[in-house]
Design a protein around this motif. Structure first.
Motif, PDB file in Angstrom:
ATOM      1  N   MET B   1       0.851  -1.199   0.000  1.00 23.37           N
ATOM      2  CA  MET B   1       0.000   0.000   0.000  1.00 23.37           C
ATOM      3  C   MET B   1       0.878   1.237   0.000  1.00 23.37           C
ATOM      4  O   MET B   1       1.681   1.436   0.883  1.00 23.37           O
ATOM      5  N   ASP B  24      -5.540   7.538  -4.473  1.00 22.92           N
ATOM      6  CA  ASP B  24      -4.816   6.805  -3.448  1.00 22.92           C
ATOM      7  C   ASP B  24      -5.626   6.733  -2.159  1.00 22.92           C
ATOM      8  O   ASP B  24      -5.571   5.749  -1.441  1.00 22.92           O
ATOM      9  N   ARG B  26      -8.892   6.679  -1.869  1.00 26.33           N
ATOM     10  CA  ARG B  26      -9.933   5.666  -2.042  1.00 26.33           C
ATOM     11  C   ARG B  26      -9.346   4.269  -1.805  1.00 26.33           C
ATOM     12  O   ARG B  26      -9.913   3.442  -1.099  1.00 26.33           O
ATOM     13  N   ASP B  27      -8.184   4.041  -2.384  1.00 24.26           N
ATOM     14  CA  ASP B  27      -7.521   2.754  -2.241  1.00 24.26           C
ATOM     15  C   ASP B  27      -7.136   2.483  -0.777  1.00 24.26           C
ATOM     16  O   ASP B  27      -7.307   1.365  -0.281  1.00 24.26           O
ATOM     17  N   THR B  28      -6.623   3.532  -0.122  1.00 30.65           N
ATOM     18  CA  THR B  28      -6.236   3.395   1.284  1.00 30.65           C
ATOM     19  C   THR B  28      -7.444   3.023   2.137  1.00 30.65           C
ATOM     20  O   THR B  28      -7.372   2.137   2.992  1.00 30.65           O
ATOM     21  N   ARG B  31      -8.540  -0.667   1.426  1.00 26.22           N
ATOM     22  CA  ARG B  31      -7.689  -1.679   2.037  1.00 26.22           C
ATOM     23  C   ARG B  31      -7.851  -1.682   3.555  1.00 26.22           C
ATOM     24  O   ARG B  31      -7.819  -2.747   4.189  1.00 26.22           O
ATOM     25  N   LEU B  78     -12.873  -6.318  -3.857  1.00 28.93           N
ATOM     26  CA  LEU B  78     -11.404  -6.285  -3.816  1.00 28.93           C
ATOM     27  C   LEU B  78     -10.857  -7.676  -3.493  1.00 28.93           C
ATOM     28  O   LEU B  78      -9.887  -8.127  -4.100  1.00 28.93           O
TER      29      LEU B  78
END
Lengths: 205, 205
Positions: B1, B24, B26-28, B31, B78
């Motif tokens: 990440m 980033d 959104r991704d953080t 996860r 995911l």
């Protein structure tokens, strides 16, 4: 569920009859425990709650069964009681063993009365290590080894587990997740498709 | 990440960078959500807790994903991302499709990194109706139908579900209940025994 004395009360003070104990009391507690575990799950079920549902003193639950885990083990055993017919199912003509077994399993899962406690056990085992311990001990010690003893194949316990795993997975997708078209498929159609798989695991050397 | 700004903090006030948003972020959040659902289960995971783990303001979680159910759906998606390779696995030579599929599934379950979120999803779906809804929607809409589209058999979705149910049941007995000898069996041995079952479901007309 019957008792010689008055029917057990679900709330309030323990009844005198149940307090005095006896084989019916043990049975009353056990059935209350199974219902509590099925309704509330492993986590939220307590010895006190089981005692209340059975209309007895919590000390009597401890007296007959011991800890919460031990009551759970007894409730699991009660829920698997219908499975004690499995050896006789497996003992018939080997050519349609897979079909008989598939029909037996689907029948157990199709019946809401036998399905509810099995789902509760599965949920508990998936979410609580102690419940998984109980299931592992019970499934291994009693059921799978008994089935395996009747099989004339190499690695009979592993094969019995593979057959069982398929029936567990079908239960998850059909009755819990209710994924279509499996959830609405005719039970006999599932039996017909699954029988050759069980047959292969249990009989092909 | 990775993020362009400072690493997201797991506690304390949201960092300014994450607050400002961007792909980033959104991704953080996603996860962090997957880790929270895996660690705490569906019930005990909250949008607030996800925001804290991601080092962002809860409003940002709502902004990107909506409700807790919608974050859960995105986390499920995911976790199933590796499964997007399934059509290419199924698209190879049909004669060993069952073996390729069995090896793929066992590989996913053998790897603790991919196993943890899948177990969390399974636990959530078994204990929470809303989580089961999400899984049903996702599994049906995306995965099973995509797989079924590649199969040249009658009732391809039902057959894909039967294959999936077997792999789910093996996961329950091997990785959760840890029933022996299945729990300790060599992965390749399981692949060899299960492959003909999957092959039959997916290819035999």
């Amino acid at each position: 569920m019957t008792t010689d004395g008055p029917a057990p009360r679900r709330r309030g003070r323990p009844s005198r009859t149940a307090k005095e104990g006896g084989p019916d009391t043990r049975d009353t507690i056990l059935r209350a425990a199974r219902a509590e575990f099925a309704e509330r799950g492993y986590d939220k079920t307590s010895v006190r709650g089981i005692a209340r549902a059975a209309g007895v003193d919590p000390a009597l639950v401890h007296h007959y069964f011991g800890t919460k885990d031990e009551v759970f083990a007894a409730a699991v055993e009660l829920s698997f009681e219908p499975a004690l017919v499995l050896p006789s199912i497996l003992g018939g003509p080997p050519d349609d063993m897979g079909e008989r077994l598939a029909r037996y399993f689907i029948g157990v899962w199709e019946n809401p009365v036998s399905r509810a406690p099995l789902l509760a056990i599965m949920r508990s085992a998936l979410t609580h290590e102690k419940a998984a311990d109980v299931l592992r001990g019970f499934v291994l010690r009693r059921l799978l080894e008994r089935i395996a003893a009747d099989l004339d194949v190499p690695d009979p316990t592993l094969r019995a587990e593979l057959a069982a795993s398929h029936m567990i997975g079908i239960a998850v997708l059909r009755y819990v997740v209710r994924a279509e078209p499996l959830a609405s498929a005719d039970p006999e159609r599932i039996v017909a498709m699954v029988a050759p798989t069980l047959q292969r695991y249990l009989t092909e050397r």
